[in-house]
Design a protein around this motif. Sequence first.
Motif, PDB file in Angstrom:
ATOM      1  N   PHE A 225      38.506 -20.780  25.167  1.00  0.00           N
ATOM      2  CA  PHE A 225      38.621 -20.811  26.627  1.00  0.00           C
ATOM      3  C   PHE A 225      39.975 -21.394  27.049  1.00  0.00           C
ATOM      4  CE2 PHE A 225      34.065 -20.888  25.773  1.00  0.00           C
ATOM      5  CZ  PHE A 225      33.649 -19.821  26.560  1.00  0.00           C
ATOM      6  N   LYS A 226      41.001 -21.017  26.342  1.00  0.00           N
ATOM      7  CA  LYS A 226      42.360 -21.476  26.667  1.00  0.00           C
ATOM      8  C   LYS A 226      42.673 -21.178  28.134  1.00  0.00           C
ATOM      9  CE  LYS A 226      47.144 -21.112  25.097  1.00  0.00           C
ATOM     10  NZ  LYS A 226      48.091 -20.420  24.199  1.00  0.00           N
ATOM     11  N   ASP A 227      43.323 -22.107  28.800  1.00  0.00           N
ATOM     12  CA  ASP A 227      43.681 -22.024  30.222  1.00  0.00           C
ATOM     13  C   ASP A 227      42.474 -22.211  31.138  1.00  0.00           C
ATOM     14  OD1 ASP A 227      46.343 -21.543  29.517  1.00  0.00           O
ATOM     15  OD2 ASP A 227      46.041 -19.369  29.512  1.00  0.00           O
ATOM     16  N   LYS A 228      41.289 -22.467  30.559  1.00  0.00           N
ATOM     17  CA  LYS A 228      40.107 -22.730  31.388  1.00  0.00           C
ATOM     18  C   LYS A 228      39.499 -24.092  31.059  1.00  0.00           C
ATOM     19  CE  LYS A 228      38.796 -17.912  32.225  1.00  0.00           C
ATOM     20  NZ  LYS A 228      37.703 -16.908  32.150  1.00  0.00           N
ATOM     21  N   TYR A 229      40.298 -24.941  30.433  1.00  0.00           N
ATOM     22  CA  TYR A 229      39.788 -26.248  30.038  1.00  0.00           C
ATOM     23  C   TYR A 229      39.276 -27.037  31.246  1.00  0.00           C
ATOM     24  CZ  TYR A 229      42.316 -25.311  25.674  1.00  0.00           C
ATOM     25  OH  TYR A 229      42.775 -24.742  24.513  1.00  0.00           O
ATOM     26  N   GLU A 230      39.988 -26.925  32.367  1.00  0.00           N
ATOM     27  CA  GLU A 230      39.602 -27.694  33.541  1.00  0.00           C
ATOM     28  C   GLU A 230      38.198 -27.309  34.006  1.00  0.00           C
ATOM     29  OE1 GLU A 230      41.537 -28.744  37.867  1.00  0.00           O
ATOM     30  OE2 GLU A 230      42.858 -28.325  36.180  1.00  0.00           O
ATOM     31  N   ASP A 231      37.901 -26.002  33.967  1.00  0.00           N
ATOM     32  CA  ASP A 231      36.549 -25.548  34.320  1.00  0.00           C
ATOM     33  C   ASP A 231      35.515 -26.135  33.357  1.00  0.00           C
ATOM     34  OD1 ASP A 231      37.331 -24.038  36.477  1.00  0.00           O
ATOM     35  OD2 ASP A 231      37.369 -22.142  35.402  1.00  0.00           O
ATOM     36  N   LEU A 232      35.845 -26.130  32.070  1.00  0.00           N
ATOM     37  CA  LEU A 232      34.913 -26.655  31.072  1.00  0.00           C
ATOM     38  C   LEU A 232      34.629 -28.131  31.327  1.00  0.00           C
ATOM     39  CD1 LEU A 232      33.259 -26.426  28.456  1.00  0.00           C
ATOM     40  CD2 LEU A 232      35.366 -26.920  27.190  1.00  0.00           C
ATOM     41  N   PHE A 233      35.668 -28.910  31.595  1.00  0.00           N
ATOM     42  CA  PHE A 233      35.482 -30.341  31.830  1.00  0.00           C
ATOM     43  C   PHE A 233      34.674 -30.592  33.105  1.00  0.00           C
ATOM     44  CE2 PHE A 233      39.772 -30.802  29.521  1.00  0.00           C
ATOM     45  CZ  PHE A 233      39.135 -30.745  28.297  1.00  0.00           C
ATOM     46  N   THR A 234      34.910 -29.779  34.127  1.00  0.00           N
ATOM     47  CA  THR A 234      34.135 -29.902  35.367  1.00  0.00           C
ATOM     48  C   THR A 234      32.658 -29.638  35.102  1.00  0.00           C
ATOM     49  OG1 THR A 234      36.032 -29.237  36.724  1.00  0.00           O
ATOM     50  CG2 THR A 234      33.851 -29.025  37.716  1.00  0.00           C
ATOM     51  N   ILE A 235      32.384 -28.626  34.282  1.00  0.00           N
ATOM     52  CA  ILE A 235      31.005 -28.302  33.895  1.00  0.00           C
ATOM     53  C   ILE A 235      30.372 -29.478  33.153  1.00  0.00           C
ATOM     54  CG2 ILE A 235      29.666 -26.881  32.283  1.00  0.00           C
ATOM     55  CD1 ILE A 235      31.589 -24.548  33.076  1.00  0.00           C
ATOM     56  N   MET A 236      31.091 -30.038  32.184  1.00  0.00           N
ATOM     57  CA  MET A 236      30.552 -31.156  31.408  1.00  0.00           C
ATOM     58  C   MET A 236      30.268 -32.358  32.303  1.00  0.00           C
ATOM     59  SD  MET A 236      32.971 -30.794  28.014  1.00  0.00           S
ATOM     60  CE  MET A 236      32.301 -32.231  27.162  1.00  0.00           C
ATOM     61  N   LEU A 237      31.171 -32.641  33.236  1.00  0.00           N
ATOM     62  CA  LEU A 237      30.962 -33.771  34.144  1.00  0.00           C
ATOM     63  C   LEU A 237      29.761 -33.533  35.056  1.00  0.00           C
ATOM     64  CD1 LEU A 237      34.665 -34.575  35.078  1.00  0.00           C
ATOM     65  CD2 LEU A 237      33.139 -35.985  33.687  1.00  0.00           C
ATOM     66  N   SER A 238      29.520 -32.266  35.437  1.00  0.00           N
ATOM     67  CA  SER A 238      28.365 -31.979  36.287  1.00  0.00           C
ATOM     68  C   SER A 238      27.067 -32.202  35.516  1.00  0.00           C
ATOM     69  CB  SER A 238      28.428 -30.554  36.836  1.00  0.00           C
ATOM     70  OG  SER A 238      28.017 -29.587  35.896  1.00  0.00           O
ATOM     71  N   PHE A 239      27.065 -31.873  34.218  1.00  0.00           N
ATOM     72  CA  PHE A 239      25.883 -32.128  33.402  1.00  0.00           C
ATOM     73  C   PHE A 239      25.635 -33.636  33.249  1.00  0.00           C
ATOM     74  CE2 PHE A 239      26.451 -27.771  31.376  1.00  0.00           C
ATOM     75  CZ  PHE A 239      25.293 -27.255  31.942  1.00  0.00           C
ATOM     76  N   ILE A 240      26.716 -34.376  33.000  1.00  0.00           N
ATOM     77  CA  ILE A 240      26.570 -35.831  32.863  1.00  0.00           C
ATOM     78  C   ILE A 240      26.045 -36.430  34.156  1.00  0.00           C
ATOM     79  CG2 ILE A 240      27.809 -38.003  32.506  1.00  0.00           C
ATOM     80  CD1 ILE A 240      29.736 -36.420  30.685  1.00  0.00           C
ATOM     81  N   ARG A 241      26.556 -35.947  35.270  1.00  0.00           N
ATOM     82  CA  ARG A 241      26.082 -36.421  36.582  1.00  0.00           C
ATOM     83  C   ARG A 241      24.586 -36.159  36.715  1.00  0.00           C
ATOM     84  NH1 ARG A 241      23.125 -33.872  40.734  1.00  0.00           N
ATOM     85  NH2 ARG A 241      23.564 -34.881  42.734  1.00  0.00           N
ATOM     86  N   ASP A 242      24.143 -34.949  36.324  1.00  0.00           N
ATOM     87  CA  ASP A 242      22.718 -34.617  36.415  1.00  0.00           C
ATOM     88  C   ASP A 242      21.868 -35.547  35.548  1.00  0.00           C
ATOM     89  OD1 ASP A 242      22.996 -32.584  38.220  1.00  0.00           O
ATOM     90  OD2 ASP A 242      22.806 -30.957  36.780  1.00  0.00           O
ATOM     91  N   ILE A 243      22.342 -35.790  34.333  1.00  0.00           N
ATOM     92  CA  ILE A 243      21.597 -36.656  33.413  1.00  0.00           C
ATOM     93  C   ILE A 243      21.473 -38.062  33.993  1.00  0.00           C
ATOM     94  CG2 ILE A 243      21.599 -37.706  31.112  1.00  0.00           C
ATOM     95  CD1 ILE A 243      23.209 -35.141  30.221  1.00  0.00           C
ATOM     96  N   MET A 244      22.567 -38.545  34.587  1.00  0.00           N
ATOM     97  CA  MET A 244      22.556 -39.903  35.146  1.00  0.00           C
ATOM     98  C   MET A 244      21.605 -40.015  36.343  1.00  0.00           C
ATOM     99  SD  MET A 244      26.620 -40.866  34.833  1.00  0.00           S
ATOM    100  CE  MET A 244      26.470 -42.625  35.101  1.00  0.00           C
ATOM    101  N   VAL A 245      21.675 -39.042  37.256  1.00  0.00           N
ATOM    102  CA  VAL A 245      20.832 -39.156  38.456  1.00  0.00           C
ATOM    103  C   VAL A 245      19.365 -38.925  38.109  1.00  0.00           C
ATOM    104  CG1 VAL A 245      22.690 -38.512  40.034  1.00  0.00           C
ATOM    105  CG2 VAL A 245      21.174 -36.736  39.158  1.00  0.00           C
ATOM    106  N   TYR A 246      19.102 -38.047  37.140  1.00  0.00           N
ATOM    107  CA  TYR A 246      17.709 -37.823  36.755  1.00  0.00           C
ATOM    108  C   TYR A 246      17.169 -39.029  36.003  1.00  0.00           C
ATOM    109  CZ  TYR A 246      13.476 -35.435  35.262  1.00  0.00           C
ATOM    110  OH  TYR A 246      12.169 -35.093  35.069  1.00  0.00           O
ATOM    111  N   LYS A 247      18.023 -39.637  35.192  1.00  0.00           N
ATOM    112  CA  LYS A 247      17.624 -40.851  34.459  1.00  0.00           C
ATOM    113  C   LYS A 247      17.249 -41.964  35.432  1.00  0.00           C
ATOM    114  CE  LYS A 247      19.427 -43.877  30.792  1.00  0.00           C
ATOM    115  NZ  LYS A 247      18.463 -43.464  29.740  1.00  0.00           N
ATOM    116  N   GLU A 248      17.990 -42.037  36.540  1.00  0.00           N
ATOM    117  CA  GLU A 248      17.764 -43.106  37.513  1.00  0.00           C
ATOM    118  C   GLU A 248      16.597 -42.811  38.443  1.00  0.00           C
ATOM    119  OE1 GLU A 248      20.242 -45.665  40.887  1.00  0.00           O
ATOM    120  OE2 GLU A 248      21.268 -44.233  39.591  1.00  0.00           O
TER     121      GLU A 248
END
Length: 310
Positions: A225-248
Amino acid sequence: MKKVIGHEKIIASLDNSIKNQTLSHAYLLIGEDGIGKSVIASNLAIKILGKEEEKEYADIIHYRNIKKGMGVNEIRELIEEINKKPFEGEKKVIIIYKTEKMTQQAQNAFLKTIEEPPKGVHIILLCENSEAILDTMKSRCQIHKLNMLTEEEIRQYINENYKMLKEEEIKVIVSFSGGIPGRIDKYLNDDSFNNMRNLGFNILKDSNCKDMEYVVKYELEILKFKDKYEDLFTIMLSFIRDIMVYKETGNEDIVINKDKIESVSYMSREVSFTKLNRLVNVINDTKYSLDRNANAAMTLDVMLLNILEV
């Protein structure tokens, strides 16, 4: 011209400028990728030329050749294009995408042209991160910040473009969009984007494996996914956000990636808040390094090693 949902005040302001002949020589449209900047800019350009039909015009120049670290030499080429006379009429519009990718030196070299473009030339700058734009550049532009669409507006966008979706699908997409219509198009139409979503989640899900094969495997996958790293990182951060809010909270309604709710629920039980916060820091540090043109393969290796260690 393409219909734009939302941003009514901005569009009305731009239309009034044309009607009252008070157009600015330069505009800066700020907003997330997929929020509608390019559509508003293209529509504005067509109106500035006094046209109505949406098509390619010789006097509307779409400058998409913006790369990370765009320097002074590229700016000189752009200025040369700006200084060329219009082909058909007396007006010409230059739309510059991803302006934040210009170096500070390039922005400084562009200041005079932004402040005093040739007669009849209007420049529209598009950017996602306004902090990367020099204050001296901003001060020479009329600035419009595009906000996220409301749920009602997002549903209107879905209804007008994807009529066959069922309500359960719509709920997932509305949540995932985060108020950005472009994310809906990617979610529904771009197979590579959905492959990227699966990759981003698997990187996080497998982060407890403590196996060095993890680094080799996922580095190769990410490099696809060369040149799309920023999209990948945004996706990963959205998953982490979901895990955190669901955990809480344990509330599924506030999870963005509702189609992954079972995995989100599982990870919320298995991963600590401390680790989740460290994962956010690792991803943000990686983004910072890549934004400064660090070697991609080496930077991704470091990221994956750090993910294993947190």
